[in-house]
Design a protein around this motif. Structure first.
Motif, mmCIF file in Angstrom:
data_model
loop_
_atom_site.group_PDB
_atom_site.id
_atom_site.type_symbol
_atom_site.label_atom_id
_atom_site.label_comp_id
_atom_site.label_asym_id
_atom_site.label_seq_id
_atom_site.Cartn_x
_atom_site.Cartn_y
_atom_site.Cartn_z
ATOM 1 N N GLN A 94 16.631 -77.372 -30.351
ATOM 2 C CA GLN A 94 15.762 -76.229 -30.054
ATOM 3 C C GLN A 94 16.067 -74.990 -30.882
ATOM 4 O OE1 GLN A 94 18.018 -77.766 -28.007
ATOM 5 N NE2 GLN A 94 18.402 -76.540 -26.177
ATOM 6 N N LEU A 95 17.199 -74.986 -31.613
ATOM 7 C CA LEU A 95 17.511 -73.847 -32.478
ATOM 8 C C LEU A 95 16.824 -73.959 -33.840
ATOM 9 C CD1 LEU A 95 21.312 -73.196 -31.765
ATOM 10 C CD2 LEU A 95 19.293 -72.218 -30.652
ATOM 11 N N GLY A 96 16.396 -75.154 -34.199
ATOM 12 C CA GLY A 96 15.633 -75.320 -35.444
ATOM 13 C C GLY A 96 16.456 -75.332 -36.705
ATOM 14 N N HIS A 97 17.759 -75.615 -36.596
ATOM 15 C CA HIS A 97 18.630 -75.605 -37.781
ATOM 16 C C HIS A 97 18.894 -77.004 -38.322
ATOM 17 C CE1 HIS A 97 19.081 -71.441 -36.953
ATOM 18 N NE2 HIS A 97 19.838 -71.611 -35.879
ATOM 19 N N GLY A 98 18.221 -78.012 -37.762
ATOM 20 C CA GLY A 98 18.425 -79.379 -38.227
ATOM 21 C C GLY A 98 19.639 -80.052 -37.628
ATOM 22 N N LEU A 99 20.304 -79.373 -36.701
ATOM 23 C CA LEU A 99 21.496 -79.920 -36.054
ATOM 24 C C LEU A 99 21.311 -79.866 -34.545
ATOM 25 C CD1 LEU A 99 24.150 -78.095 -38.259
ATOM 26 C CD2 LEU A 99 23.420 -80.474 -38.490
ATOM 27 N N GLN A 100 22.203 -80.538 -33.825
ATOM 28 C CA GLN A 100 22.090 -80.585 -32.377
ATOM 29 C C GLN A 100 23.407 -80.162 -31.730
ATOM 30 O OE1 GLN A 100 20.237 -84.729 -32.439
ATOM 31 N NE2 GLN A 100 19.061 -83.803 -30.787
ATOM 32 N N PHE A 101 23.715 -78.891 -31.857
ATOM 33 C CA PHE A 101 24.879 -78.331 -31.172
ATOM 34 C C PHE A 101 24.631 -76.859 -30.896
ATOM 35 C CE2 PHE A 101 25.829 -78.160 -35.749
ATOM 36 C CZ PHE A 101 26.085 -76.819 -35.911
ATOM 37 N N ASP A 102 25.403 -76.301 -29.957
ATOM 38 C CA ASP A 102 25.237 -74.905 -29.570
ATOM 39 C C ASP A 102 25.758 -73.980 -30.667
ATOM 40 O OD1 ASP A 102 24.473 -76.144 -27.279
ATOM 41 O OD2 ASP A 102 26.146 -75.461 -26.055
ATOM 42 N N ASN A 103 25.185 -72.787 -30.722
ATOM 43 C CA ASN A 103 25.612 -71.789 -31.712
ATOM 44 C C ASN A 103 25.453 -70.408 -31.097
ATOM 45 O OD1 ASN A 103 26.315 -70.326 -33.948
ATOM 46 N ND2 ASN A 103 24.605 -70.985 -35.216
ATOM 47 N N SER A 104 26.560 -69.738 -30.833
ATOM 48 C CA SER A 104 26.511 -68.414 -30.207
ATOM 49 C C SER A 104 26.199 -67.309 -31.204
ATOM 50 C CB SER A 104 27.843 -68.107 -29.515
ATOM 51 O OG SER A 104 28.901 -68.070 -30.449
ATOM 52 N N LYS A 105 26.297 -67.616 -32.508
ATOM 53 C CA LYS A 105 25.992 -66.612 -33.533
ATOM 54 C C LYS A 105 24.547 -66.763 -33.995
ATOM 55 C CE LYS A 105 30.615 -65.815 -35.422
ATOM 56 N NZ LYS A 105 31.441 -65.775 -36.658
ATOM 57 N N PRO A 106 23.742 -65.714 -33.892
ATOM 58 C CA PRO A 106 22.347 -65.772 -34.348
ATOM 59 C C PRO A 106 22.258 -66.180 -35.810
ATOM 60 C CG PRO A 106 22.719 -63.811 -33.038
ATOM 61 C CD PRO A 106 24.071 -64.415 -33.282
ATOM 62 N N GLN A 107 21.291 -67.044 -36.121
ATOM 63 C CA GLN A 107 21.139 -67.576 -37.468
ATOM 64 C C GLN A 107 19.666 -67.722 -37.810
ATOM 65 O OE1 GLN A 107 23.452 -71.139 -38.119
ATOM 66 N NE2 GLN A 107 22.239 -71.757 -39.892
ATOM 67 N N LEU A 108 19.307 -67.392 -39.049
ATOM 68 C CA LEU A 108 17.925 -67.549 -39.510
ATOM 69 C C LEU A 108 17.542 -69.020 -39.580
ATOM 70 C CD1 LEU A 108 17.607 -64.951 -42.421
ATOM 71 C CD2 LEU A 108 16.212 -65.002 -40.354
ATOM 72 N N ILE A 109 16.317 -69.327 -39.178
ATOM 73 C CA ILE A 109 15.788 -70.678 -39.315
ATOM 74 C C ILE A 109 15.197 -70.816 -40.708
ATOM 75 C CG2 ILE A 109 14.116 -72.350 -38.462
ATOM 76 C CD1 ILE A 109 14.328 -71.037 -35.732
ATOM 77 N N ASN A 110 15.709 -71.748 -41.495
ATOM 78 C CA ASN A 110 15.265 -71.920 -42.872
ATOM 79 C C ASN A 110 13.825 -72.397 -42.946
ATOM 80 O OD1 ASN A 110 17.797 -71.197 -43.906
ATOM 81 N ND2 ASN A 110 18.553 -73.305 -43.776
ATOM 82 N N GLN A 111 13.115 -71.942 -43.951
ATOM 83 C CA GLN A 111 11.759 -72.373 -44.284
ATOM 84 C C GLN A 111 10.748 -72.071 -43.175
ATOM 85 O OE1 GLN A 111 12.212 -76.530 -45.242
ATOM 86 N NE2 GLN A 111 13.092 -76.110 -47.252
#
Length: 299
Positions: free
Chosen positions: A243-260
């Motif tokens: 659901q974060l849209g980064h191509g991976l399936q793990f949690d991330n507490s640091k905000p990150q831009l979704i590529n493309q």
């Protein structure tokens, strides 16, 4: 339901007091929410898992319902609340303008704006006696007026021309509170917050990119933020279903831009999936990602 007049009505299940009617009984008929909201105009309402938050026209945020993870932001966690309570911001955030509120499953978000006005620096010349040719062609009255004009003058009122003497800086911040077990608050320590806390990682990212947040969305355990202008999307929190849209399936507490993903105009977050409406010339396209166990992506 929020009416045009700024009144809030609720009905249905009331197990955790999420109807805000000062009791815990279910009701089948819409009733206007009582308490402090009776004397205020509400501009925006957001419903979470079992809690509700709202923004009033005087930039206050009220919350009610389940509070097992501090998602109401009232400084305590545990006891459910059936009456709207004022969210307890720190003093440095109380004068900010509230642009938007969002509610996740057990956490809450607020997009805040702060405007700084600073007077532009000016160099003042020291008054000195006028001599030589200039003095010979200047009367005493004129020289007195000239000497006075190069000293700072106090203004008793501001006009449109005075506004040009100020630099205006508009800053945006996202505050979060409640459950942090999946990194949805952006603090990185997995500790719940019963009071709003600025998402410093998001602030650091936007400052490094020199952009502002224009819109936020809270999902079940993750969040999205829309960059004003470029339409880029930032995500953080739970990512086990992509659901974060980064191509991976793990949690991330640091905000990150979704590529493309750019030119987005609207964002939305569900329990474990996300969506964005993006402009494509004269048409618009809907992009979706995350959990599709029940066909919620429409693919």
């Amino acid at each position: 339901v929020l009416t045009k007049a700024g009144y809030v009505y609720s009905w249905g299940n009331n197990r955790f007091g999420m109807l805000g009617l000062q009791h815990f009984d279910a009701t089948l008929q819409p009733q206007r929410i009582a308490g402090p909201l009776m004397r205020r105009v509400v501009r925006h309402v957001a419903a979470g898992g079992f809690h509700v938050i709202c923004r009033t026209d005087d930039d206050e945020i009220y919350a009610w319902g389940r509070n097992n993870r501090g998602q109401l932001g009232i400084g305590t966690e545990g006891d459910d609340v059936c009456t709207p309570m004022l969210v307890q911001f720190q003093s440095n955030a109380r004068k900010m303008r509230v642009l938007q509120v969002c509610a996740g499953h057990e956490h809450s978000l607020a997009l805040m704006e702060k405007t700084n006005r600073t007077r532009r620096s000016q160099t003042w010349s020291q008054s000195v006696p006028l001599t030589g040719t200039l003095m010979s062609n200047t009367t005493s009255a004129q020289s007195s007026s000239l000497a006075a004009s190069i000293r700072p003058q106090r203004r008793t009122s501001l006009s449109a021309e005075d506004d040009e003497q100020f630099d205006v800086e508009v800053l945006r911040y996202v505050f979060a509170w409640g459950d942090e077990s999946r990194g949805q608050l952006g603090s990185g320590d997995r500790e719940l917050r019963s009071r709003p806390q600025e998402n410093y990682w998001l602030t650091k990212l936007t400052q490094s990119l020199q952009v502002r947040i224009g819109q936020i969305a809270a999902g079940g355990f993750h969040n999205l933020a829309l960059v004003e202008g470029s339409g880029q999307v930032i995500s953080w929190g739970a990512g086990d279903r992509g659901q974060l849209g980064h191509g991976l399936q793990f949690d991330n507490s640091k905000p990150q831009l979704i590529n493309q993903l750019e030119r987005a105009t609207t964002i939305a977050a569900g329990l474990r999936h996300s969506a964005a409406v993006c402009e494509n010339g004269a048409t618009s396209e809907v992009f979706v990602w995350g959990c599709n166990s029940w066909g919620q992506l429409g693919l």
